[in-house]
Motif scaffolding. Structure first.
Motif, PDB file in Angstrom:
ATOM      1  N   LEU A   1       9.712   4.152  -0.555  1.00 56.87           N
ATOM      2  CA  LEU A   1      11.004   3.845  -1.177  1.00 56.87           C
ATOM      3  C   LEU A   1      11.392   4.929  -2.179  1.00 56.87           C
ATOM      4  N   ILE A   2      12.654   5.324  -2.129  1.00 52.86           N
ATOM      5  CA  ILE A   2      13.202   6.184  -3.179  1.00 52.86           C
ATOM      6  C   ILE A   2      14.334   5.423  -3.847  1.00 52.86           C
ATOM      7  N   VAL A   3      14.281   5.346  -5.171  1.00 53.28           N
ATOM      8  CA  VAL A   3      15.385   4.790  -5.937  1.00 53.28           C
ATOM      9  C   VAL A   3      16.046   5.954  -6.647  1.00 53.28           C
ATOM     10  N   MET A   4      17.355   6.072  -6.513  1.00 49.99           N
ATOM     11  CA  MET A   4      18.053   7.142  -7.211  1.00 49.99           C
ATOM     12  C   MET A   4      19.018   6.472  -8.175  1.00 49.99           C
ATOM     13  N   ASP A   5      18.624   6.460  -9.452  1.00 48.38           N
ATOM     14  CA  ASP A   5      19.439   5.762 -10.441  1.00 48.38           C
ATOM     15  C   ASP A   5      20.553   6.684 -10.920  1.00 48.38           C
TER      16      ASP A   5
ATOM     17  N   VAL B   1      -0.336  12.413  -6.863  1.00 50.57           N
ATOM     18  CA  VAL B   1       0.599  11.840  -5.890  1.00 50.57           C
ATOM     19  C   VAL B   1       0.041  12.029  -4.482  1.00 50.57           C
ATOM     20  N   ARG B   2      -0.471  13.230  -4.236  1.00 48.19           N
ATOM     21  CA  ARG B   2      -0.982  13.589  -2.908  1.00 48.19           C
ATOM     22  C   ARG B   2      -2.158  12.703  -2.503  1.00 48.19           C
ATOM     23  N   THR B   3      -3.032  12.404  -3.481  1.00 47.50           N
ATOM     24  CA  THR B   3      -4.248  11.654  -3.173  1.00 47.50           C
ATOM     25  C   THR B   3      -4.077  10.168  -3.470  1.00 47.50           C
ATOM     26  N   GLN B   4      -2.865   9.745  -3.794  1.00 48.85           N
ATOM     27  CA  GLN B   4      -2.544   8.340  -4.068  1.00 48.85           C
ATOM     28  C   GLN B   4      -3.276   7.766  -5.278  1.00 48.85           C
ATOM     29  N   ARG B   5      -3.661   8.617  -6.207  1.00 52.92           N
ATOM     30  CA  ARG B   5      -4.194   8.058  -7.455  1.00 52.92           C
ATOM     31  C   ARG B   5      -3.077   7.420  -8.256  1.00 52.92           C
ATOM     32  N   ILE B   6      -1.859   7.904  -8.087  1.00 48.12           N
ATOM     33  CA  ILE B   6      -0.724   7.186  -8.647  1.00 48.12           C
ATOM     34  C   ILE B   6       0.243   6.822  -7.522  1.00 48.12           C
ATOM     35  N   SER B   7       0.952   5.738  -7.729  1.00 41.11           N
ATOM     36  CA  SER B   7       1.794   5.210  -6.654  1.00 41.11           C
ATOM     37  C   SER B   7       3.271   5.226  -6.984  1.00 41.11           C
ATOM     38  N   VAL B   8       3.596   5.429  -8.249  1.00 42.12           N
ATOM     39  CA  VAL B   8       5.006   5.460  -8.633  1.00 42.12           C
ATOM     40  C   VAL B   8       5.246   6.714  -9.464  1.00 42.12           C
ATOM     41  N   VAL B   9       6.303   7.437  -9.163  1.00 40.20           N
ATOM     42  CA  VAL B   9       6.690   8.556 -10.014  1.00 40.20           C
ATOM     43  C   VAL B   9       8.094   8.284 -10.532  1.00 40.20           C
ATOM     44  N   VAL B  10       8.270   8.426 -11.849  1.00 43.26           N
ATOM     45  CA  VAL B  10       9.603   8.391 -12.430  1.00 43.26           C
ATOM     46  C   VAL B  10       9.911   9.833 -12.789  1.00 43.26           C
ATOM     47  N   GLY B  11      10.921  10.407 -12.170  1.00 43.07           N
ATOM     48  CA  GLY B  11      11.096  11.831 -12.392  1.00 43.07           C
ATOM     49  C   GLY B  11      12.508  12.336 -12.154  1.00 43.07           C
ATOM     50  N   VAL B  12      12.713  13.570 -12.539  1.00 44.17           N
ATOM     51  CA  VAL B  12      14.004  14.232 -12.366  1.00 44.17           C
ATOM     52  C   VAL B  12      14.060  14.854 -10.969  1.00 44.17           C
TER      53      VAL B  12
ATOM     54  N   GLY C   1       0.792  -1.233   0.000  1.00 42.40           N
ATOM     55  CA  GLY C   1       0.000   0.000   0.000  1.00 42.40           C
ATOM     56  C   GLY C   1       0.819   1.275   0.000  1.00 42.40           C
ATOM     57  N   GLY C   2       2.121   1.174  -0.216  1.00 43.46           N
ATOM     58  CA  GLY C   2       2.967   2.361  -0.203  1.00 43.46           C
ATOM     59  C   GLY C   2       3.194   2.937  -1.595  1.00 43.46           C
ATOM     60  N   GLN C   3       3.966   4.004  -1.629  1.00 44.93           N
ATOM     61  CA  GLN C   3       4.318   4.663  -2.890  1.00 44.93           C
ATOM     62  C   GLN C   3       5.832   4.638  -3.073  1.00 44.93           C
ATOM     63  N   ALA C   4       6.264   4.796  -4.316  1.00 37.70           N
ATOM     64  CA  ALA C   4       7.706   4.767  -4.594  1.00 37.70           C
ATOM     65  C   ALA C   4       8.070   5.866  -5.576  1.00 37.70           C
ATOM     66  N   LEU C   5       9.285   6.359  -5.419  1.00 40.39           N
ATOM     67  CA  LEU C   5       9.801   7.404  -6.295  1.00 40.39           C
ATOM     68  C   LEU C   5      11.074   6.904  -6.969  1.00 40.39           C
ATOM     69  N   VAL C   6      11.138   7.038  -8.291  1.00 40.23           N
ATOM     70  CA  VAL C   6      12.345   6.662  -9.024  1.00 40.23           C
ATOM     71  C   VAL C   6      12.954   7.926  -9.601  1.00 40.23           C
ATOM     72  N   LEU C   7      14.115   8.296  -9.104  1.00 34.94           N
ATOM     73  CA  LEU C   7      14.779   9.505  -9.589  1.00 34.94           C
ATOM     74  C   LEU C   7      15.777   9.130 -10.674  1.00 34.94           C
ATOM     75  N   VAL C   8      15.751   9.875 -11.752  1.00 34.06           N
ATOM     76  CA  VAL C   8      16.704   9.649 -12.843  1.00 34.06           C
ATOM     77  C   VAL C   8      17.300  11.000 -13.228  1.00 34.06           C
ATOM     78  N   PRO C   9      18.528  11.000 -13.766  1.00 34.42           N
ATOM     79  CA  PRO C   9      19.087  12.275 -14.228  1.00 34.42           C
ATOM     80  C   PRO C   9      18.229  12.783 -15.395  1.00 34.42           C
TER      81      PRO C   9
END
Ligand code: ADP
Ligand code: ZN
Ligand code: ZN
Length: 714
Positions: free
Chosen positions: A304-308, A280-291, A233-241
């Motif tokens: 979880l935060i992934v920093m690629d 993101v705030r209302t949890q309609r999406i659970s994963v963000v791929v972003g800068v 039930g959590g959210q995750a963030l994937v950071l990319v350059p």
């Protein structure tokens, strides 16, 4: 009576403190709300830092909060605290930190979407209108925008149906789309499986370095760890350059987490930005791929935060607030128990050091998926080429490799790791660059004055006519542009289709995608570009990678130059040998014995690390000390220099706290937007005393611009 402490939306010295207002009885207000308040003779916007009961000593003459701006809380308590921390750590105004967290033009109510729905009965003869009405009846309420996108030929019928009343419009908050998680298309290798397990079973707030060679399958490990967070039930963030946000990266996430993924990058429109922010705030999406700025999104349940490619310099913001994404992510791990995975084939020295010291977790992926070998690297000594009478920018080894690849209908990438301003003078006979006699750093060539300048001590000299080391006259100003390389390719291989990727051709995302897909579809044979094409792209048909001038990175006036050279070489060679062909890499240099080049050629990160970390320790560079870069700018060069000397004088007090002070010296880019710029570099411990002096310096009025850059990177 209740009081609220408010930070105003003003960026000016003296106004950056906290202001106290009275809260009118009955007003619904909490930490993180945006408010409108009276200020001076006018009004101001603000963010509520805290709401508290007034004790006995209420200051007199308090003004009242006029209104709460939004019907939602704009910043979570966590983000409010993060802003306060950033203001301290990065010596910026709190309002600058909050501005970075809120999308521009955020409305006071969450924007609604327009739904259209068929009502009543309607049975007319077959027509477009009747067809649309039946579709709506059968499919239920639909997004108006969806009809325009999917059935543009019925747009007019829709307007008519609305007019006649058989279709009604409803404004609603966006709905969550049906979500699911698709299985991985691969069987994970044992290494991948174990890596994912360690991350998944670690305690909240754990920080990991995932150090895996290029092609070792790090992304599958990320996906596995993210899946586990989403299932809970959590959210995750994937950071990319910025430059690695390719369509290919995005697909790998959106195909796996269906209707769960949002994107965040500089090409979004304000409306898209706001929508993702609320999703993101209302949890309609659970994963963000972003800068990098995605690290400030208002996640409700970030696990979880992934920093690629964590070593990338684009993770640092170069204007206020001058944060480093890795540090903000670390703060979130500490303060909110978010797990953090830092992934790279060539970790930053800081992260590698922390991992090797046991301060953060350390996972290694040492083999490539499918046991594909890392490509062999040939280092070509360009001094030798010159002796053999080859004056081309391509060595004979590279020429042969390219010719062969083109004959086999394979593709070639040629890198030119050129940074616009860092030019220097290099001897083509002995391979030495002209260095400052006092500082042992490469001197920078300033075309304007036709002079060589040391950026650490001011020493200035005319470019010599002969090499100071070997007296050869074959010295020259160094640096070929991508145009020049393209010309040469066309001359040598007239039938090859060449495509060029640099800052000019890659202005926007569309240009980037076009270039990327054209090359994947083999519409070009040779891709010429700067280091931005070294990142994360997967081109299975590339069999030759050439690095035209490894020396350019080596001679940056930057203490990270060896690290940057090593990273560039390893990342670039990771672009080949991904399909079934082994691939080959050719590195051209005038300094083949330099340790960064020698270790990169052997794909030996550990060897490189051991040597580089010694240098960092000896000279007290990060991770052993912090660096602050102070910048003074003025329209007149004499004034700028005089003020820089005054600032340098003030920071002399830092010597008492174990700091070292370098400069003032002209900035690597000495004149920018009609202003002359000088730099002073402070090296020292991250202590309260040091921050105190720097903060005072920010506050004091020197009648010029002083920029304190707390995490120095070029
Ligand atoms: P890295 O990010 O470590 O450079 P990637 O995650 O891009 O590596 O993986 C390299 C390639 O291997 C990709 O094309 C990916 O689809 C493929 N791959 C990853 N894991 C597996 C696996 N377990 N089995 C087969 N192929 C895999
Ligand atoms: Zn020489
Ligand atoms: Zn010097």
């Amino acid at each position: 009576m209740r009081l609220a402490d408010v930070v105003l939306d003003r960026i000016a010295r003296g106004l950056d403190r906290t202001w106290t207002y009275e809260v009118p009885a009955g007003m619904e207000i909490s930490k993180g709300c945006r408010v409108r308040v009276p200020f001076g003779k006018g009004k101001a916007q603000g963010i509520v830092l805290a709401v508290r009961e007034a004790n006995d000593a209420v200051p007199s003459g308090l003004k009242c909060i006029e209104a709460v701006t939004d019907n939602y809380v704009a910043l979570s308590p966590l983000m409010v605290d993060l802003g306060q921390w950033m203001a301290e750590e990065y010596l910026c105004f709190p309002s600058q930190a909050y501005k970075a967290m809120l999308p521009n033009g955020l409305d006071s109510e969450e924007p609604t979407v327009v739904l259209v729905e068929a009502v009543g009965e309607r049975a007319k003869r077959a027509s477009k209108k009747q067809r649309l009405w039946t579709i709506l009846r059968e499919r239920g309420p639909l997004l108006q925008t969806r009809i325009h996108e999917e059935m543009p030929e019925l747009a007019r019928s829709l307007r008519e149906l609305i007019k006649e009343g058989s279709v009604v419009i409803r404004h609603e908050l966006p709905q969550r789309l049906p979500q699911s998680i698709a299985p991985s298309p691969f069987t994970l290798t044992t290494e991948q499986q174990q890596a994912a397990e360690r991350i998944i079973t670690s305690a909240p707030g754990s920080v990991w370095l995932l150090e895996g060679v290029t092609g070792s399958g790090k992304t599958e490990v990320y996906l596995q760890a993210i899946e586990s967070v989403l299932r809970a039930g959590g959210q995750a963030l994937v950071l990319v350059p910025e430059i690695a946000l390719t369509p290919q990266t995005v697909l790998r996430f959106s195909e796996r987490f269906i209707n769960m993924v949002g994107l965040w990058h500089s090409g979004l429109s304000p409306a898209e930005r706001t929508k993702t922010w609320h999703d993101v705030r209302t949890q309609r999406i659970s994963v963000v791929v972003g800068v990098r700025s995605a690290v400030f999104l208002p996640f409700a349940k970030l696990g979880l935060i992934v920093m690629d490619e964590e070593h990338e310099s684009t993770y640092k913001q170069e204007e206020h607030p001058r944060y480093h994404t890795r540090e903000v992510a670390m703060w979130l791990a500490r303060q909110a128990g978010v797990k953090l995975v830092l992934g790279s084939a060539t970790p930053s020295l800081e992260t590698a050091f922390y991992a090797r010291q046991g301060l953060i977790g350390w996972i290694r992926l040492d083999s490539r998926v499918g046991d594909r070998a890392l490509p062999p690297v040939t280092v070509v000594d360009m001094r030798h080429e010159l002796k053999e009478g080859n004056h081309s920018i391509f060595s004979s080894v590279l020429q042969d490799a390219v010719s062969e690849a083109l004959e086999q209908h394979e593709q070639v990438i040629l890198f030119l790791n050129r940074r616009g301003y860092a030019s220097f003078v290099l001897c083509r006979e002995c391979g030495k660059a002209i260095e400052c006699p006092r500082c042992a750093v490469t001197m920078t060539y300033h075309q304007h004055e036709d002079a060589l300048i040391c950026h650490y001590c001011f020493y200035t000299t005319k470019p010599p006519r002969a090499c100071p080391s070997c007296h050869s006259p074959k010295i020259r100003y160094f640096g070929a542009g991508t145009e020049r390389v393209v010309e040469e390719v066309q001359k040598l291989w007239p039938n090859a289709r060449v495509s060029r990727a640099d800052r000019d051709t890659l202005r926007n995302r569309a240009g980037y995608e076009a270039l990327y897909f054209d090359f994947v579809e083999h519409k070009a044979d040779v891709l010429v570009g700067t280091q931005m094409i070294a990142k994360g792209m997967d081109f299975p048909n590339v069999s030759v990678v050439g690095i035209i001038a490894a020396d350019v990175a080596l001679h940056l006036p930057d203490f990270r130059r060896a690290e940057r050279t090593f990273q560039l070489m390893v990342q670039a060679s990771g672009r080949t040998g991904r399909g079934n062909r082994p691939g080959t890499v050719v590195v051209q240099t005038y300094d083949p014995d330099h340790f960064a080049i020698a270790h990169a050629a052997r794909h030996d990160y550990d060897g490189f690390y051991r040597q580089e970390i010694e240098f960092r320790q000896e000279l007290q560079y990060p991770p052993f000390a912090n660096l602050w870069l102070l910048e003074v700018a003025d329209a007149s060069v004499q004034e700028a220099r005089r003020k820089a000397e005054r600032v340098a004088h003030v920071v002399q007090s830092l010597l008492a706290y174990g700091c070292e002070i370098l400069g003032p010296a002209p900035a690597p880019l000495p004149k920018l937007r009609e202003r002359y710029r000088f730099h002073i570099l402070v090296k020292g411990p991250k202590s309260e005393d040091v921050y105190h002096v720097l903060r005072e310096l920010e506050r004091e009025d020197f009648g010029c611009r002083i920029t304190v850059d707390p995490y120095y990177m070029l």
